[in-house]
Design a protein around this motif. Structure first.
Motif, PDB file in Angstrom:
ATOM      1  N   LEU A  73       0.839  -1.210   0.000  1.00  0.00           N
ATOM      2  CA  LEU A  73       0.000   0.000   0.000  1.00  0.00           C
ATOM      3  C   LEU A  73       0.870   1.255   0.000  1.00  0.00           C
ATOM      4  O   LEU A  73       0.537   2.260  -0.649  1.00  0.00           O
ATOM      5  N   ALA A  74       1.999   1.188   0.717  1.00  0.00           N
ATOM      6  CA  ALA A  74       2.918   2.331   0.716  1.00  0.00           C
ATOM      7  C   ALA A  74       3.489   2.553  -0.688  1.00  0.00           C
ATOM      8  O   ALA A  74       3.576   3.700  -1.166  1.00  0.00           O
ATOM      9  N   ALA A  75       3.841   1.462  -1.351  1.00  0.00           N
ATOM     10  CA  ALA A  75       4.386   1.576  -2.715  1.00  0.00           C
ATOM     11  C   ALA A  75       3.330   2.125  -3.667  1.00  0.00           C
ATOM     12  O   ALA A  75       3.624   2.941  -4.557  1.00  0.00           O
ATOM     13  N   ALA A  76       2.090   1.702  -3.481  1.00  0.00           N
ATOM     14  CA  ALA A  76       1.010   2.207  -4.346  1.00  0.00           C
ATOM     15  C   ALA A  76       0.863   3.714  -4.173  1.00  0.00           C
ATOM     16  O   ALA A  76       0.719   4.456  -5.151  1.00  0.00           O
ATOM     17  N   ARG A  77       0.924   4.178  -2.929  1.00  0.00           N
ATOM     18  CA  ARG A  77       0.786   5.619  -2.675  1.00  0.00           C
ATOM     19  C   ARG A  77       1.937   6.398  -3.314  1.00  0.00           C
ATOM     20  O   ARG A  77       1.741   7.499  -3.832  1.00  0.00           O
ATOM     21  N   ALA A  78       3.119   5.790  -3.267  1.00  0.00           N
ATOM     22  CA  ALA A  78       4.280   6.468  -3.861  1.00  0.00           C
ATOM     23  C   ALA A  78       4.131   6.602  -5.381  1.00  0.00           C
ATOM     24  O   ALA A  78       4.752   7.470  -5.994  1.00  0.00           O
ATOM     25  N   LEU A  79       3.321   5.739  -5.970  1.00  0.00           N
ATOM     26  CA  LEU A  79       3.113   5.799  -7.422  1.00  0.00           C
ATOM     27  C   LEU A  79       2.047   6.822  -7.823  1.00  0.00           C
ATOM     28  O   LEU A  79       1.887   7.126  -9.010  1.00  0.00           O
ATOM     29  N   ALA A  80       1.291   7.324  -6.835  1.00  0.00           N
ATOM     30  CA  ALA A  80       0.124   8.158  -7.156  1.00  0.00           C
ATOM     31  C   ALA A  80       0.531   9.543  -7.615  1.00  0.00           C
ATOM     32  O   ALA A  80       1.211  10.269  -6.892  1.00  0.00           O
ATOM     33  N   ARG A  81       0.085   9.910  -8.794  1.00  0.00           N
ATOM     34  CA  ARG A  81       0.194  11.299  -9.248  1.00  0.00           C
ATOM     35  C   ARG A  81      -1.103  12.003  -8.871  1.00  0.00           C
ATOM     36  O   ARG A  81      -2.099  11.343  -8.557  1.00  0.00           O
ATOM     37  N   PRO A  82      -1.113  13.343  -8.908  1.00  0.00           N
ATOM     38  CA  PRO A  82      -2.342  14.054  -8.517  1.00  0.00           C
ATOM     39  C   PRO A  82      -3.544  13.570  -9.338  1.00  0.00           C
ATOM     40  O   PRO A  82      -3.457  13.466 -10.567  1.00  0.00           O
ATOM     41  N   GLY A  83      -4.618  13.273  -8.638  1.00  0.00           N
ATOM     42  CA  GLY A  83      -5.846  12.838  -9.317  1.00  0.00           C
ATOM     43  C   GLY A  83      -5.898  11.362  -9.644  1.00  0.00           C
ATOM     44  O   GLY A  83      -6.878  10.906 -10.243  1.00  0.00           O
ATOM     45  N   ALA A  84      -4.880  10.597  -9.252  1.00  0.00           N
ATOM     46  CA  ALA A  84      -4.841   9.176  -9.629  1.00  0.00           C
ATOM     47  C   ALA A  84      -5.969   8.395  -8.960  1.00  0.00           C
ATOM     48  O   ALA A  84      -6.384   8.703  -7.838  1.00  0.00           O
ATOM     49  N   TRP A  85      -6.448   7.380  -9.668  1.00  0.00           N
ATOM     50  CA  TRP A  85      -7.438   6.453  -9.122  1.00  0.00           C
ATOM     51  C   TRP A  85      -6.702   5.208  -8.637  1.00  0.00           C
ATOM     52  O   TRP A  85      -5.789   4.726  -9.318  1.00  0.00           O
ATOM     53  N   LEU A  86      -7.146   4.677  -7.502  1.00  0.00           N
ATOM     54  CA  LEU A  86      -6.610   3.401  -7.022  1.00  0.00           C
ATOM     55  C   LEU A  86      -7.596   2.298  -7.381  1.00  0.00           C
ATOM     56  O   LEU A  86      -8.800   2.414  -7.120  1.00  0.00           O
ATOM     57  N   LEU A  87      -7.077   1.232  -7.969  1.00  0.00           N
ATOM     58  CA  LEU A  87      -7.898   0.077  -8.339  1.00  0.00           C
ATOM     59  C   LEU A  87      -7.423  -1.115  -7.526  1.00  0.00           C
ATOM     60  O   LEU A  87      -6.263  -1.535  -7.644  1.00  0.00           O
ATOM     61  N   VAL A  88      -8.302  -1.649  -6.680  1.00  0.00           N
ATOM     62  CA  VAL A  88      -7.927  -2.772  -5.813  1.00  0.00           C
ATOM     63  C   VAL A  88      -9.191  -3.598  -5.589  1.00  0.00           C
ATOM     64  O   VAL A  88     -10.260  -3.037  -5.308  1.00  0.00           O
ATOM     65  N   HIS A  89      -9.088  -4.898  -5.744  1.00  0.00           N
ATOM     66  CA  HIS A  89     -10.304  -5.722  -5.712  1.00  0.00           C
ATOM     67  C   HIS A  89     -11.057  -5.608  -4.391  1.00  0.00           C
ATOM     68  O   HIS A  89     -12.269  -5.416  -4.368  1.00  0.00           O
ATOM     69  N   HIS A  90     -10.356  -5.775  -3.269  1.00  0.00           N
ATOM     70  CA  HIS A  90     -11.016  -5.674  -1.969  1.00  0.00           C
ATOM     71  C   HIS A  90     -11.144  -4.199  -1.593  1.00  0.00           C
ATOM     72  O   HIS A  90     -10.172  -3.448  -1.695  1.00  0.00           O
ATOM     73  N   PRO A  91     -12.302  -3.789  -1.099  1.00  0.00           N
ATOM     74  CA  PRO A  91     -12.435  -2.378  -0.690  1.00  0.00           C
ATOM     75  C   PRO A  91     -11.451  -2.042   0.428  1.00  0.00           C
ATOM     76  O   PRO A  91     -11.143  -2.875   1.279  1.00  0.00           O
ATOM     77  N   LEU A  92     -10.989  -0.795   0.401  1.00  0.00           N
ATOM     78  CA  LEU A  92     -10.115  -0.323   1.486  1.00  0.00           C
ATOM     79  C   LEU A  92     -10.915   0.274   2.627  1.00  0.00           C
ATOM     80  O   LEU A  92     -10.560   0.121   3.786  1.00  0.00           O
ATOM     81  N   TYR A  93     -11.991   1.014   2.276  1.00  0.00           N
ATOM     82  CA  TYR A  93     -12.746   1.767   3.290  1.00  0.00           C
ATOM     83  C   TYR A  93     -14.233   1.502   3.076  1.00  0.00           C
ATOM     84  O   TYR A  93     -14.913   2.284   2.412  1.00  0.00           O
ATOM     85  N   ALA A  94     -14.721   0.397   3.599  1.00  0.00           N
ATOM     86  CA  ALA A  94     -16.116   0.057   3.326  1.00  0.00           C
ATOM     87  C   ALA A  94     -16.738  -0.641   4.516  1.00  0.00           C
ATOM     88  O   ALA A  94     -16.050  -1.111   5.417  1.00  0.00           O
TER      89      ALA A  94
END
Ligand SMILES: [Fe+2]
Length: 411
Positions: free
Chosen positions: A262-283
């Motif tokens: 998850l830390a690596a995914a955040r490091a890849l995020a540019r402004p406005g990026a969408w995260l795609l992950v099968h299991h919900p993170l906040y649900a």
């Protein structure tokens, strides 16, 4: 005599070969290295594909094996290529600007043990209808948020509506659950493929790595793969493979495995990026007991995200729960959107809960829950996106808007 023996030998050889050679129409997957075109063939060699005015060979990704009779062939698709054709038919190429995005997930026909969906009834397992309806909306990009393969057991009863269905971790089940019904949408646009728990290494993982994983294929089924970024025509996407994240209990070794992901995914995020992950993170999966206590999910990913600080994504798209849910937050956190009504047996809508509740310590400012066979179409509008929830039986049922970190569905 010699001629008769030779003829018999030839006949025996031909009868051992597949009765009719086949090569599937290609599909296009976006990954971290750009686009790749894939096809399947029972021919001895991979076919050639036409890029603009040139034919080029496709390479072997993996040969046939046990219950997978095809060679999987692929070729990288450079951005400079304007037109791709295969056997005289157009193959979708990535758009320079993506303006229309279809999101869907959880699409296969569930047969497991005595639970059987009526796979032969398009009213009860409508993925093919959905693929045709979504293709008719002319998307530039399709995002599948995971769970493609659901036919794990034999159809249990003659009257269950699934008689004759293939099943198990093999090509027949993949074809019935995905490649045949998805064809209109595979022909319509390139896809971003997210791995679901149905594609974990205890289930359909081998098929996942043969057919859909965009990157190089590992020797064996890998439980974990690294997050990656996709640049899709001005839209930045980050994909996380959560196939083995447990929903209800967060075993510490698994939490420690997912935290750097998850830390690596955040490091890849540019402004406005969408995260795609099968299991919900906040649900919230459901409201429990007389006090309607919110049961948060996914337990493993929630624990793994603890201590990582503010989440930079603008939105999180997931599946896994077989309905449409939105959780918009009161603070600096991306909205969570779940699009899991893609064809498999639907879950009940979330239903009544407390007037106010929090997920992972942050108040929910707005929530929406809808039940049905549904997919989402997002249309670019400046820096924002209009999102329409399409229900196969009820038409356009919700109109929402993604702006900043707010995904909102005013009624
Ligand atoms: Fe799932």
């Amino acid at each position: 005599m010699v001629r008769a023996v030779a003829a018999a030998a030839l006949a025996a050889l031909l009868s051992a070969a597949p009765s009719a050679a086949e090569t599937l129409a290609p599909w296009v997957i976006l990954g971290p290295a750009g686009a790749v075109v894939r096809t399947l063939t029972t021919e001895a060699a991979c076919p050639r594909i036409r890029y603009d005015d040139f034919d080029r060979p496709m390479q072997v990704r993996v040969g046939p094996w046990a219950d997978y009779p095809h060679t999987v062939c692929e070729a990288p698709l450079p951005k400079i290529v304007q037109r791709v054709t295969f056997a005289g038919r157009d193959v979708p190429v990535p758009k320079a600007e993506v303006r229309r995005v279809v999101v869907l997930g959880d699409t296969g026909c569930r047969i497991r043990g005595i639970f059987a969906q009526a796979c032969n009834d398009p009213a009860q397992w409508p993925f093919q209808r959905m693929a045709a309806a979504a293709a008719a909306l002319r998307p530039d990009l399709v995002i599948h948020v995971g769970d493609y393969h659901y036919r794990e057991s034999p159809c249990p009863l003659p009257g269950a509506g699934c008689s004759g269905s293939p099943y198990g971790y093999n090509w027949g089940a993949w074809r019935a659950d995905f490649f045949d019904p998805a064809r209109p949408l595979l022909d319509a646009a390139p896809w971003v493929m997210v791995r679901g728990n149905h594609e974990d290494c205890n289930r359909a993982g081998h098929g996942w790595y043969r057919y859909l994983e965009p990157r190089a294929r590992p020797v064996d089924c890998e439980a974990f793969t690294e997050p990656y970024r996709v640049e899709a025509g001005g839209l930045d996407l980050v994909v996380v493979d959560s196939a083995h994240a447990l929903d209800r209990t967060p075993p510490p070794p698994l939490v420690e495995r997912y935290r750097p992901q998850l830390a690596a995914a955040r490091a890849l995020a540019r402004p406005g990026a969408w995260l795609l992950v099968h299991h919900p993170l906040y649900a919230v999966f459901r409201f429990d007991g007389p006090e309607r206590r919110p049961l948060e999910t996914n337990a493993t990913l929630l624990a793994a995200a603890e201590g990582l600080g503010a989440d930079p994504f603008s939105v999180v798209f997931s599946g896994h729960i077989h309905r449409f849910d939105v959780f918009r937050f009161a603070g600096d956190r991306p909205s969570q959107v779940i699009v899991g009504g893609g064809g498999t047996a639907v879950d009940p809508a979330l239903g009544d809960g407390p007037d106010r509740f929090a997920i992972a310590g942050m108040d929910v400012a707005e929530r929406v829950s809808d039940k049905g066979f549904q997919f989402l179409l997002l249309e670019r509008e400046g820096a924002a996106w209009q999102a329409t929830l399409h229900d196969l039986d009820r038409g356009a049922v919700r109109r929402c808007r993604l702006e900043g970190k707010n995904f909102s569905c005013p009624q």
